[in-house]
Design a protein around this motif. Structure first.
Motif, PDB file in Angstrom:
ATOM      1  N   GLU A 171      -1.801   0.500  14.083  1.00 21.20           N
ATOM      2  CA  GLU A 171      -1.975   1.744  13.330  1.00 21.20           C
ATOM      3  C   GLU A 171      -0.732   2.117  12.524  1.00 21.20           C
ATOM      4  O   GLU A 171      -0.827   2.864  11.554  1.00 21.20           O
ATOM      5  CB  GLU A 171      -2.299   2.894  14.296  1.00 21.20           C
ATOM      6  N   THR A 172       0.415   1.587  12.933  1.00 20.01           N
ATOM      7  CA  THR A 172       1.671   2.022  12.310  1.00 20.01           C
ATOM      8  C   THR A 172       2.342   0.955  11.439  1.00 20.01           C
ATOM      9  O   THR A 172       3.162   1.302  10.583  1.00 20.01           O
ATOM     10  CB  THR A 172       2.681   2.452  13.396  1.00 20.01           C
ATOM     11  N   ARG A 173       2.015  -0.317  11.631  1.00 19.32           N
ATOM     12  CA  ARG A 173       2.705  -1.371  10.881  1.00 19.32           C
ATOM     13  C   ARG A 173       2.336  -1.339   9.404  1.00 19.32           C
ATOM     14  O   ARG A 173       1.176  -1.147   9.029  1.00 19.32           O
ATOM     15  CB  ARG A 173       2.388  -2.749  11.471  1.00 19.32           C
ATOM     16  N   TYR A 174       3.339  -1.590   8.586  1.00 17.44           N
ATOM     17  CA  TYR A 174       3.139  -1.587   7.137  1.00 17.44           C
ATOM     18  C   TYR A 174       2.167  -2.679   6.708  1.00 17.44           C
ATOM     19  O   TYR A 174       1.279  -2.440   5.866  1.00 17.44           O
ATOM     20  CB  TYR A 174       4.485  -1.782   6.430  1.00 17.44           C
ATOM     21  N   ASP A 175       2.305  -3.875   7.267  1.00 15.29           N
ATOM     22  CA  ASP A 175       1.469  -4.980   6.809  1.00 15.29           C
ATOM     23  C   ASP A 175      -0.009  -4.750   7.113  1.00 15.29           C
ATOM     24  O   ASP A 175      -0.881  -5.142   6.327  1.00 15.29           O
ATOM     25  CB  ASP A 175       1.944  -6.321   7.382  1.00 15.29           C
ATOM     26  N   VAL A 176      -0.314  -4.100   8.240  1.00 15.27           N
ATOM     27  CA  VAL A 176      -1.710  -3.788   8.554  1.00 15.27           C
ATOM     28  C   VAL A 176      -2.260  -2.777   7.544  1.00 15.27           C
ATOM     29  O   VAL A 176      -3.375  -2.930   7.031  1.00 15.27           O
ATOM     30  CB  VAL A 176      -1.843  -3.231   9.990  1.00 15.27           C
ATOM     31  N   LYS A 177      -1.464  -1.757   7.250  1.00 14.60           N
ATOM     32  CA  LYS A 177      -1.894  -0.747   6.276  1.00 14.60           C
ATOM     33  C   LYS A 177      -2.092  -1.359   4.894  1.00 14.60           C
ATOM     34  O   LYS A 177      -3.034  -0.998   4.166  1.00 14.60           O
ATOM     35  CB  LYS A 177      -0.869   0.383   6.209  1.00 14.60           C
ATOM     36  N   ALA A 178      -1.212  -2.293   4.521  1.00 14.82           N
ATOM     37  CA  ALA A 178      -1.332  -2.939   3.211  1.00 14.82           C
ATOM     38  C   ALA A 178      -2.617  -3.759   3.123  1.00 14.82           C
ATOM     39  O   ALA A 178      -3.312  -3.742   2.093  1.00 14.82           O
ATOM     40  CB  ALA A 178      -0.119  -3.836   2.967  1.00 14.82           C
ATOM     41  N   LEU A 179      -2.953  -4.459   4.194  1.00 14.79           N
ATOM     42  CA  LEU A 179      -4.196  -5.234   4.229  1.00 14.79           C
ATOM     43  C   LEU A 179      -5.412  -4.313   4.159  1.00 14.79           C
ATOM     44  O   LEU A 179      -6.417  -4.638   3.506  1.00 14.79           O
ATOM     45  CB  LEU A 179      -4.250  -6.090   5.489  1.00 14.79           C
ATOM     46  N   TYR A 222      -3.692   3.899  -7.340  1.00 18.53           N
ATOM     47  CA  TYR A 222      -2.259   4.196  -7.406  1.00 18.53           C
ATOM     48  C   TYR A 222      -1.843   5.209  -6.340  1.00 18.53           C
ATOM     49  O   TYR A 222      -0.708   5.160  -5.840  1.00 18.53           O
ATOM     50  CB  TYR A 222      -1.884   4.693  -8.802  1.00 18.53           C
ATOM     51  N   SER A 223      -2.731   6.094  -5.955  1.00 16.80           N
ATOM     52  CA  SER A 223      -2.434   7.037  -4.872  1.00 16.80           C
ATOM     53  C   SER A 223      -2.273   6.288  -3.556  1.00 16.80           C
ATOM     54  O   SER A 223      -1.369   6.590  -2.758  1.00 16.80           O
ATOM     55  CB  SER A 223      -3.550   8.081  -4.750  1.00 16.80           C
ATOM     56  N   ALA A 224      -3.147   5.316  -3.334  1.00 12.69           N
ATOM     57  CA  ALA A 224      -3.057   4.507  -2.113  1.00 12.69           C
ATOM     58  C   ALA A 224      -1.766   3.703  -2.103  1.00 12.69           C
ATOM     59  O   ALA A 224      -1.089   3.587  -1.067  1.00 12.69           O
ATOM     60  CB  ALA A 224      -4.265   3.577  -2.019  1.00 12.69           C
ATOM     61  N   TYR A 225      -1.404   3.144  -3.267  1.00 13.88           N
ATOM     62  CA  TYR A 225      -0.162   2.381  -3.362  1.00 13.88           C
ATOM     63  C   TYR A 225       1.057   3.284  -3.144  1.00 13.88           C
ATOM     64  O   TYR A 225       2.058   2.859  -2.545  1.00 13.88           O
ATOM     65  CB  TYR A 225      -0.055   1.696  -4.720  1.00 13.88           C
ATOM     66  N   LEU A 226       0.955   4.518  -3.631  1.00 17.80           N
ATOM     67  CA  LEU A 226       2.069   5.462  -3.456  1.00 17.80           C
ATOM     68  C   LEU A 226       2.245   5.816  -1.984  1.00 17.80           C
ATOM     69  O   LEU A 226       3.378   5.851  -1.485  1.00 17.80           O
ATOM     70  CB  LEU A 226       1.807   6.732  -4.274  1.00 17.80           C
ATOM     71  N   ASP A 227       1.140   6.060  -1.285  1.00 15.21           N
ATOM     72  CA  ASP A 227       1.222   6.320   0.162  1.00 15.21           C
ATOM     73  C   ASP A 227       1.784   5.111   0.895  1.00 15.21           C
ATOM     74  O   ASP A 227       2.599   5.240   1.814  1.00 15.21           O
ATOM     75  CB  ASP A 227      -0.165   6.662   0.717  1.00 15.21           C
ATOM     76  N   LEU A 228       1.347   3.937   0.460  1.00 12.72           N
ATOM     77  CA  LEU A 228       1.799   2.700   1.096  1.00 12.72           C
ATOM     78  C   LEU A 228       3.284   2.457   0.843  1.00 12.72           C
ATOM     79  O   LEU A 228       3.980   1.871   1.684  1.00 12.72           O
ATOM     80  CB  LEU A 228       0.980   1.536   0.555  1.00 12.72           C
ATOM     81  N   ALA A 229       3.767   2.933  -0.304  1.00 13.92           N
ATOM     82  CA  ALA A 229       5.176   2.730  -0.656  1.00 13.92           C
ATOM     83  C   ALA A 229       6.102   3.405   0.351  1.00 13.92           C
ATOM     84  O   ALA A 229       7.210   2.922   0.612  1.00 13.92           O
ATOM     85  CB  ALA A 229       5.453   3.251  -2.060  1.00 13.92           C
ATOM     86  N   SER A 230       5.668   4.536   0.908  1.00  9.29           N
ATOM     87  CA  SER A 230       6.480   5.228   1.917  1.00  9.29           C
ATOM     88  C   SER A 230       6.606   4.370   3.167  1.00  9.29           C
ATOM     89  O   SER A 230       7.684   4.272   3.769  1.00  9.29           O
ATOM     90  CB  SER A 230       5.851   6.574   2.261  1.00  9.29           C
ATOM     91  N   ASP A 231       5.492   3.733   3.566  1.00  9.03           N
ATOM     92  CA  ASP A 231       5.531   2.847   4.730  1.00  9.03           C
ATOM     93  C   ASP A 231       6.339   1.582   4.439  1.00  9.03           C
ATOM     94  O   ASP A 231       7.018   1.051   5.312  1.00  9.03           O
ATOM     95  CB  ASP A 231       4.108   2.470   5.151  1.00  9.03           C
ATOM     96  N   GLU A 232       6.251   1.129   3.179  1.00 13.74           N
ATOM     97  CA  GLU A 232       7.037  -0.050   2.806  1.00 13.74           C
ATOM     98  C   GLU A 232       8.528   0.250   2.917  1.00 13.74           C
ATOM     99  O   GLU A 232       9.314  -0.589   3.366  1.00 13.74           O
ATOM    100  CB  GLU A 232       6.704  -0.477   1.385  1.00 13.74           C
ATOM    101  N   ARG A 233       8.906   1.447   2.517  1.00  9.28           N
ATOM    102  CA  ARG A 233      10.311   1.833   2.610  1.00  9.28           C
ATOM    103  C   ARG A 233      10.773   1.858   4.070  1.00  9.28           C
ATOM    104  O   ARG A 233      11.883   1.425   4.389  1.00  9.28           O
ATOM    105  CB  ARG A 233      10.539   3.203   1.972  1.00  9.28           C
ATOM    106  N   LYS A 234       9.900   2.357   4.951  1.00  8.65           N
ATOM    107  CA  LYS A 234      10.224   2.376   6.376  1.00  8.65           C
ATOM    108  C   LYS A 234      10.393   0.959   6.910  1.00  8.65           C
ATOM    109  O   LYS A 234      11.259   0.691   7.740  1.00  8.65           O
ATOM    110  CB  LYS A 234       9.136   3.105   7.158  1.00  8.65           C
TER     111      LYS A 234
END
Length: 363
Positions: free
Chosen positions: A225-233, A94-106
């Motif tokens: 390094e910055t794209r949301y989809d790469v981070k999500a994968l 859930y911590s990883a998902y929370l960090d990812l949520a910030s990138d998803e918002r961007k």
């Protein structure tokens, strides 16, 4: 019926002129302001914020469950899932998902910004096409006036006059169609901004494009390094690896172990292949921008040529060296070339904007 249609077209010409004259009454709207309005109106951002709040609570709940299970004995064969609670897997997840949520918002913000940019400059494009169509009307009016003078002097036939009249009617119809397209484009923009249908805007940003100069390799490396989809994968691959390693206590005879292993292999493959596909997407956007730049350059040269060609032949027509129908055809070609140039400019602008978003967080 025909007279009524012509009257409506003439009325539309007057409306277009009046709209141009009273543009100062409309609210000035820059692209930056339009993007801000769309973000404030967007339900997607509200849902993204709600999702972040939910994940934050889930992190706290997982941490509390981990704390409570600290001294709890676990029988793996009957209560395997509690092992993930105890070793903090769900806290990490859930911590990883929370960090990812910030990138998803961007990413959502970037998608909104590009969508508004596309509609904003489409409106600018349709307005320019109205101006192009109005120029065509003026050329057709001049052509008809000269043709009538020639007819009175016995220098052309009634057929030439009829042809010039038809050309003028077609030009006015084209103006009406262009105005309708502008109205539709503006209406679409208002919906995206959450503005009232009655709102009047004057779009202040011009449709200009700077030279496209980018380093594809450097941009791609940065984007991965910055794209949301790469981070999500990457998050999916990392979590599946942790889940698989924890399942090792079950032994290779347990089906849950093999399920976890298969999920790990799938997520790792998706991450590695996904990065390559995203790099390919960026390369495609890069080529699109280059090709659009080349097309806009050619379109500009064609337009310059057609303008000169028309002016030369307009003099030839006035001197009686060519017929009205020939000049009408050249005027139509000029109009189409102007339209092609304006559309090429829009395509180039949007291709550059798209590339700039693709190499950051994605859209």
């Amino acid at each position: 019926m025909l007279k009524r249609t012509v009257a409506l077209v003439m009325s539309s010409v007057l409306v277009f002129s009046a709209a141009s004259a009273y543009a100062s009454d409309a609210q000035p709207l820059s692209l930056e302001s339009a993007i801000s309005m769309a973000k404030e109106y967007s339900p997607e951002l509200e849902m993204a914020d709600a999702n972040k709040t939910s994940l934050s609570k889930q992190v706290k709940a997982a941490a509390e469950a981990k704390k409570e299970s600290k001294n709890l004995p676990i029988v793996v064969s009957s209560n395997f899932d509690m092992l993930y609670v105890k070793n903090g897997y769900y806290v990490n997840m859930y911590s990883a998902y929370l960090d990812l949520a910030s990138d998803e918002r961007k990413k959502i913000e970037a998608g909104i910004a590009y969508g508004v940019t596309e509609k904003y400059y489409t409106c600018k494009n349709t307005l320019r096409l109205c101006e192009v169509a109005l120029s065509g009307v003026h050329r057709a009016e001049d052509n008809l006036a000269v043709t009538k003078q020639k007819y009175e002097l016995g220098m052309c036939t009634q057929l030439d006059v009829a042809n010039a009249e038809i050309a003028l009617e077609e030009a006015r119809n084209n103006l009406l169609s262009s105005q309708q397209n502008n109205d539709l484009a503006m209406h679409s923009l208002k919906i995206t901004l959450g503005a009232a249908d009655s709102a009047a805007f004057s779009l202040t940003d011009s449709l200009t494009v700077p030279s496209f100069e980018h380093d594809l390799a450097a941009d791609t490396a940065k984007a991965l390094e910055t794209r949301y989809d790469v981070k999500a994968l990457k998050v999916s691959a990392d979590l599946s690896e942790k889940y698989y390693k924890t399942s090792g206590v079950l032994g290779e005879e347990n089906p849950k172990y093999h399920t976890a292993y298969a999920d790990y292999l799938s997520a790792t493959h998706n991450y590695n292949t996904g990065k390559r596909n995203i790099a390919l997407l960026i390369k495609s956007a890069y080529y699109d921008a280059i090709n659009a730049a080349n097309a806009a350059s050619v379109a500009q040269k064609k337009l310059d040529y057609k303008k000169k060609e028309y002016e030369v032949n307009k003099l030839r027509f006035e001197m009686g060296m060519i017929t009205s129908s020939v000049l009408t055809a050249l005027s139509d070609e000029l109009t189409m070339t102007e339209i092609s140039y304006e559309n090429a400019l829009l395509t180039y602008k949007l291709a550059v904007e798209n590339y700039n978003y693709q190499i950051t967080v994605g859209v």
